[in-house]
Scaffold this active site. Structure first.
Site, PDB file in Angstrom:
ATOM      1  N   ARG A   1      -6.523  -2.638 -11.172  1.00 63.56           N
ATOM      2  CA  ARG A   1      -5.402  -1.745 -10.960  1.00 63.56           C
ATOM      3  C   ARG A   1      -4.429  -2.069 -12.093  1.00 63.56           C
ATOM      4  O   ARG A   1      -4.842  -2.001 -13.244  1.00 63.56           O
ATOM      5  CB  ARG A   1      -4.806  -1.887  -9.537  1.00 63.56           C
ATOM      6  CG  ARG A   1      -4.021  -0.619  -9.145  1.00 63.56           C
ATOM      7  CD  ARG A   1      -3.449  -0.679  -7.738  1.00 63.56           C
ATOM      8  NE  ARG A   1      -2.233  -1.489  -7.681  1.00 63.56           N
ATOM      9  CZ  ARG A   1      -1.497  -1.629  -6.578  1.00 63.56           C
ATOM     10  NH1 ARG A   1      -1.842  -1.002  -5.469  1.00 63.56           N
ATOM     11  NH2 ARG A   1      -0.414  -2.383  -6.580  1.00 63.56           N
TER      12      ARG A   1
ATOM     13  N   LYS B   1       7.444  -1.215   1.626  1.00 62.48           N
ATOM     14  CA  LYS B   1       6.978   0.147   1.329  1.00 62.48           C
ATOM     15  C   LYS B   1       6.164   0.762   2.461  1.00 62.48           C
ATOM     16  O   LYS B   1       6.203   1.967   2.666  1.00 62.48           O
ATOM     17  CB  LYS B   1       6.171   0.158   0.031  1.00 62.48           C
ATOM     18  CG  LYS B   1       4.828  -0.532   0.145  1.00 62.48           C
ATOM     19  CD  LYS B   1       4.112  -0.613  -1.196  1.00 62.48           C
ATOM     20  CE  LYS B   1       2.718  -1.150  -0.983  1.00 62.48           C
ATOM     21  NZ  LYS B   1       2.140  -1.785  -2.157  1.00 62.48           N
TER      22      LYS B   1
HETATM   23  C1  PLP Z   1       1.810  -3.021  -1.782  1.00 62.99           C
HETATM   24  C2  PLP Z   1       1.891  -4.174  -2.699  1.00 62.99           C
HETATM   25  C3  PLP Z   1       1.953  -5.460  -2.176  1.00 62.99           C
HETATM   26  C4  PLP Z   1       1.880  -5.775  -0.687  1.00 62.99           C
HETATM   27  O1  PLP Z   1       0.568  -5.663  -0.228  1.00 62.99           O
HETATM   28  P1  PLP Z   1       0.152  -6.034   1.286  1.00 62.99           P
HETATM   29  O2  PLP Z   1      -1.308  -5.973   1.302  1.00 62.99           O
HETATM   30  O3  PLP Z   1       0.818  -5.021   2.159  1.00 62.99           O
HETATM   31  O4  PLP Z   1       0.678  -7.398   1.550  1.00 62.99           O
HETATM   32  C5  PLP Z   1       2.072  -6.515  -3.085  1.00 62.99           C
HETATM   33  N1  PLP Z   1       2.118  -6.286  -4.412  1.00 62.99           N
HETATM   34  C6  PLP Z   1       2.047  -5.050  -4.944  1.00 62.99           C
HETATM   35  C7  PLP Z   1       2.097  -4.885  -6.420  1.00 62.99           C
HETATM   36  C8  PLP Z   1       1.928  -3.954  -4.105  1.00 62.99           C
HETATM   37  O5  PLP Z   1       1.863  -2.727  -4.642  1.00 62.99           O
END
Ligand code: PLP
Length: 362
Positions: free
Chosen positions: A131, A38
């Site tokens: 969250r 993402k």
């Molecule tokens: C964005 C996201 C990740 C990845 O996080 P990083 O800090 O970029 O490794 C993992 N799990 C969820 C649910 C996310 O939204």
């Protein structure tokens, strides 16, 4: 070929290298990686680099991105808990989704029945970051309901920390997830194959061997792109932090005072600026702005450059102390943090250049 600015240079070989390093330390602890796309808008050349490095699971928060990847041969995981408006797409284009609402899961079940599929879910548990996730006290009831849904497979339990509440993963909060998995397996006589123990912030526990051994999946984005874990911001051994470099071109270069002349109101973003008087300085305007970057996420490679600030399209630099004598048209290079990377990759005004695309296959 004419070079366009602003641009971001993306070194595919460095990304592949970072993945291989991270994969190796995770495999030592029997952990599989879902590579998170993402932060780079699931750009095809980068996702293809993930696969070249031996990744088999791609994770993204947006259905639009996963749809774009549909012809790639890998498991697709939806990271953001689904919107009701995208349920059919979730079942059709993702193999696994993260979930926290029983009403949404039952909609997924209906869609899966219609499409004649079994949809895998990872039930998200909130271990304290506030969250997404079911509260611990509600997990057993939720699981009981999920197990009645024929077209849903409870593929795992997961948690996400260090995103909203900045809670650091540790033995205690990840341990709660492990205990829940064991309780569920015992109570319902099922196997829960996956425990997804978080994101790049969990890597420090992999590196220092404190991650509970039942954790067998992590969802990793930032660490792959920028070579660091995110609990303490430490570089991961042997990883590159400069796989992405932003470049902008100087369009104005003049000696000017540091305090604006006239009555000070608010800037283009409604903030009342504060100026430190450093006298007359050599100021360079680079043609890149808040539509393309996050100002405090930029670090000039030339350590003698300081950033004064930016508006939508102009970045103002102090180049007085630089050894190099700049001229109009010179290009300034920057390292990025994750937030800045995200904006640059999302901005249609930032040209993406890929290099070392022929990098080795793992
Ligand atoms: C964005 C996201 C990740 C990845 O996080 P990083 O800090 O970029 O490794 C993992 N799990 C969820 C649910 C996310 O939204």
């Amino acid at each position: 070929m004419r070079q366009e600015y602003p641009c971001i240079d993306i070194d595919i070989a460095k990304i592949i290298h970072n993945i291989c390093e991270i994969k190796a330390i995770c495999h030592n602890e029997h952990i599989d990686i879902g590579a998170v796309s993402k932060g780079v808008c699931a750009q095809k050349p980068i996702v293809e680099a993930f696969l070249k490095a031996g990744i088999t699971q791609i994770a993204d928060s947006r259905m639009k991105n996963l749809k774009k990847l549909q012809d790639l041969n890998c498991t697709k995981l939806l990271l953001r808990v689904p919107m009701l408006s995208e349920i059919d797409d979730v079942v059709q284009y993702s193999d696994i989704s993260l979930n926290s609402e029983i009403s949404t899961i039952s909609k997924l079940a209906e869609a899966a029945a219609r499409l004649n599929k079994i949809h895998n879910i990872i039930l998200m548990v909130d271990v304290g970051d506030l969250r997404e996730g079911v509260l611990i006290k509600d997990v057993m009831d939720t699981v009981e309901k999920i197990l009645q849904m024929k077209h849903i497979h409870l593929f795992g339990l997961g948690t996400n920390v260090t995103c909203y509440g900045a809670v650091i993963p540790d033995k205690h909060n990840l341990g709660m997830l492990v205990k829940l998995k064991k309780d569920i397996e015992e109570k319902f006589s099922i196997t829960v194959p996956i425990i997804s123990g978080g994101n790049s912030s969990s890597l420090y526990m992999v590196i220092n061997h404190t991650i509970p051994r039942e954790i067998n999946q992590l969802r990793i984005g930032e660490a792959i792109m920028l070579g660091r874990e995110t609990s303490y911001g430490q570089l991961i051994p042997n990883c590159y932090k400069d796989a992405f470099i932003i470049k902008g071109q100087i369009v104005e270069l003049k000696d000017k005072p540091t305090i604006p002349i006239g009555n000070i109101g608010v800037d283009a973003f409604g903030r009342k600026p504060h100026y430190e008087d450093k006298g007359i300085r050599k100021r360079a305007i680079v043609a890149i702005g808040r539509q393309d970057i996050k100002v405090d996420g930029l670090t000039p490679l030339d350590e003698d450059i300081n950033i004064f600030g930016a508006s939508s399209d102009h970045l103002i630099l102090d180049v007085t102390d630089c050894k190099k004598k700049f001229t109009i048209g010179d290009v300034i290079e920057f390292n990025v943090d994750y937030g800045c990377l995200l904006i640059a990759m999302t901005s249609p005004y930032v040209k993406k250049y890929y290099k070392n695309e022929q990098a080795y296959s793992a």
